[in-house]
Scaffold this motif. Structure first.
Motif, PDB file in Angstrom:
ATOM      1  N   ALA A 173      25.060  36.758  81.513  1.00  0.00           N
ATOM      2  CA  ALA A 173      24.833  35.696  82.499  1.00  0.00           C
ATOM      3  C   ALA A 173      24.340  36.277  83.821  1.00  0.00           C
ATOM      4  O   ALA A 173      23.491  35.676  84.491  1.00  0.00           O
ATOM      5  CB  ALA A 173      26.105  34.883  82.700  1.00  0.00           C
TER       6      ALA A 173
ATOM      7  N   VAL B 235      30.886  25.227  94.275  1.00  0.00           N
ATOM      8  CA  VAL B 235      30.734  26.436  93.457  1.00  0.00           C
ATOM      9  C   VAL B 235      32.114  27.013  93.206  1.00  0.00           C
ATOM     10  O   VAL B 235      33.031  26.854  94.011  1.00  0.00           O
ATOM     11  CB  VAL B 235      29.848  27.528  94.106  1.00  0.00           C
ATOM     12  CG1 VAL B 235      28.407  27.096  94.169  1.00  0.00           C
ATOM     13  CG2 VAL B 235      30.362  27.961  95.452  1.00  0.00           C
TER      14      VAL B 235
ATOM     15  N   ASP C  19      30.530  38.913  81.585  1.00  0.00           N
ATOM     16  CA  ASP C  19      29.535  38.185  82.361  1.00  0.00           C
ATOM     17  C   ASP C  19      28.171  38.875  82.357  1.00  0.00           C
ATOM     18  O   ASP C  19      27.215  38.363  82.940  1.00  0.00           O
ATOM     19  CB  ASP C  19      29.978  38.053  83.830  1.00  0.00           C
ATOM     20  CG  ASP C  19      31.171  37.149  84.015  1.00  0.00           C
ATOM     21  OD1 ASP C  19      31.288  36.151  83.283  1.00  0.00           O
ATOM     22  OD2 ASP C  19      31.988  37.446  84.910  1.00  0.00           O
TER      23      ASP C  19
ATOM     24  N   VAL D  12      31.327  36.586  91.473  1.00  0.00           N
ATOM     25  CA  VAL D  12      30.218  35.736  91.059  1.00  0.00           C
ATOM     26  C   VAL D  12      30.480  34.326  91.556  1.00  0.00           C
ATOM     27  O   VAL D  12      31.629  33.905  91.703  1.00  0.00           O
ATOM     28  CB  VAL D  12      30.008  35.724  89.521  1.00  0.00           C
ATOM     29  CG1 VAL D  12      29.541  37.083  89.035  1.00  0.00           C
ATOM     30  CG2 VAL D  12      31.252  35.278  88.780  1.00  0.00           C
TER      31      VAL D  12
ATOM     32  N   GLY E 182      28.395  25.720  85.143  1.00  0.00           N
ATOM     33  CA  GLY E 182      28.918  26.968  84.585  1.00  0.00           C
ATOM     34  C   GLY E 182      27.957  28.134  84.608  1.00  0.00           C
ATOM     35  O   GLY E 182      28.266  29.197  84.073  1.00  0.00           O
ATOM     36  N   GLU E 183      26.804  27.979  85.248  1.00  0.00           N
ATOM     37  CA  GLU E 183      25.835  29.063  85.337  1.00  0.00           C
ATOM     38  C   GLU E 183      26.159  29.957  86.522  1.00  0.00           C
ATOM     39  O   GLU E 183      26.475  29.461  87.610  1.00  0.00           O
ATOM     40  CB  GLU E 183      24.436  28.479  85.546  1.00  0.00           C
ATOM     41  CG  GLU E 183      23.460  28.899  84.534  1.00  0.00           C
ATOM     42  CD  GLU E 183      22.088  28.262  84.762  1.00  0.00           C
ATOM     43  OE1 GLU E 183      21.298  28.411  83.842  1.00  0.00           O
ATOM     44  OE2 GLU E 183      21.822  27.645  85.795  1.00  0.00           O
ATOM     45  N   ILE E 184      26.074  31.269  86.333  1.00  0.00           N
ATOM     46  CA  ILE E 184      26.221  32.194  87.457  1.00  0.00           C
ATOM     47  C   ILE E 184      24.957  32.096  88.293  1.00  0.00           C
ATOM     48  O   ILE E 184      23.849  32.265  87.783  1.00  0.00           O
ATOM     49  CB  ILE E 184      26.477  33.634  86.978  1.00  0.00           C
ATOM     50  CG1 ILE E 184      27.869  33.727  86.333  1.00  0.00           C
ATOM     51  CG2 ILE E 184      26.343  34.628  88.145  1.00  0.00           C
ATOM     52  CD1 ILE E 184      28.209  35.069  85.741  1.00  0.00           C
TER      53      ILE E 184
ATOM     54  N   MET F  50      29.590  30.425  90.528  1.00  0.00           N
ATOM     55  CA  MET F  50      29.120  29.637  89.390  1.00  0.00           C
ATOM     56  C   MET F  50      28.880  28.200  89.835  1.00  0.00           C
ATOM     57  O   MET F  50      29.680  27.632  90.577  1.00  0.00           O
ATOM     58  CB  MET F  50      30.157  29.674  88.277  1.00  0.00           C
ATOM     59  CG  MET F  50      30.399  31.085  87.753  1.00  0.00           C
ATOM     60  SD  MET F  50      31.682  31.142  86.505  1.00  0.00           S
ATOM     61  CE  MET F  50      30.851  30.320  85.164  1.00  0.00           C
ATOM     62  N   SER F  51      27.793  27.625  89.338  1.00  0.00           N
ATOM     63  CA  SER F  51      27.466  26.237  89.637  1.00  0.00           C
ATOM     64  C   SER F  51      28.379  25.323  88.822  1.00  0.00           C
ATOM     65  O   SER F  51      29.115  25.775  87.943  1.00  0.00           O
ATOM     66  CB  SER F  51      26.004  25.953  89.300  1.00  0.00           C
ATOM     67  OG  SER F  51      25.795  26.105  87.904  1.00  0.00           O
TER      68      SER F  51
END
Length: 188
Positions: free
Chosen positions: A44, A32, A41, A85, A91-93, A87-88
């Motif tokens: 997201a 991550v 953000d 945050v 790119g997703e939070i 993020m995976s």
């Protein structure tokens, strides 16, 4: 904006690289990217909360309705604290953590809190995010952290206890308030 620059400077200093904007941490079967949250953000972060179960949102905010305004206002800045945050790889939070003064005029105690999207719970994301929050807090001048956790939230209490900090816990009206002194920067 001044607080965001200060928080950015803290992340760069902790990373040992003036150009670094966060950390890449290993978690189970992946990595991550943990970084400071930015106002852009907001969508997201809202989407991550929408992907969380009502149970996860309630365990974090003790309410199902109040999280949105609180978090989106904190992302906008203008406070003496930091929002991180996680993020995976895509790119997703997937998680959000806050380090803020316990009270508006408080300079010693930081309230810490985090939420991890259900699909990423139990993967190490929360542990990685919490460790970064605990690394950031003393550099912001905080000498202790406080976490308010529902007394029956065994997962969050275990996550906090696994940090190795010396937690003192009081329970009132179903909420466990856990307080621990932070190590000074030289001890980290």
């Amino acid at each position: 904006l001044r607080e965001r620059v200060r928080a950015t400077d803290i992340v760069a200093r902790l990373s040992g690289d003036d150009d670094v904007t966060g950390w890449i941490d290993p978690v189970r079967d992946s990595t991550v990217w943990i970084r400071l949250a930015h106002p852009e953000d907001a969508h997201a972060v809202a989407a991550m909360h929408d992907r969380c179960s009502e149970r996860s949102r309630f365990q974090r905010y003790f309410s199902l309705t109040e999280w949105r305004d609180l978090q989106l206002r904190r992302l906008a800045g203008g406070h003496r604290g930091a929002t991180l945050v996680a993020m995976s790889r895509d790119g997703e939070i997937v998680a959000l953590g806050n380090v803020f003064p316990e009270a508006p005029d408080e300079g010693r105690s930081a309230e810490i809190a985090l939420i991890v999207e259900d699909a990423h719970q139990g993967t190490g994301v929360g542990t990685a995010l919490l460790q970064r929050m605990l690394q950031v807090a003393p550099t912001m001048g905080f000498t202790e952290v406080v976490a308010h956790v529902l007394a029956d939230n065994a997962g969050m209490k275990h996550l906090l206890e696994a940090t190795g900090l010396a937690w003192t816990t009081t329970v009132q009206s179903g909420v466990a308030s856990m307080t621990a002194p932070l190590m000074r920067e030289a001890e980290v």
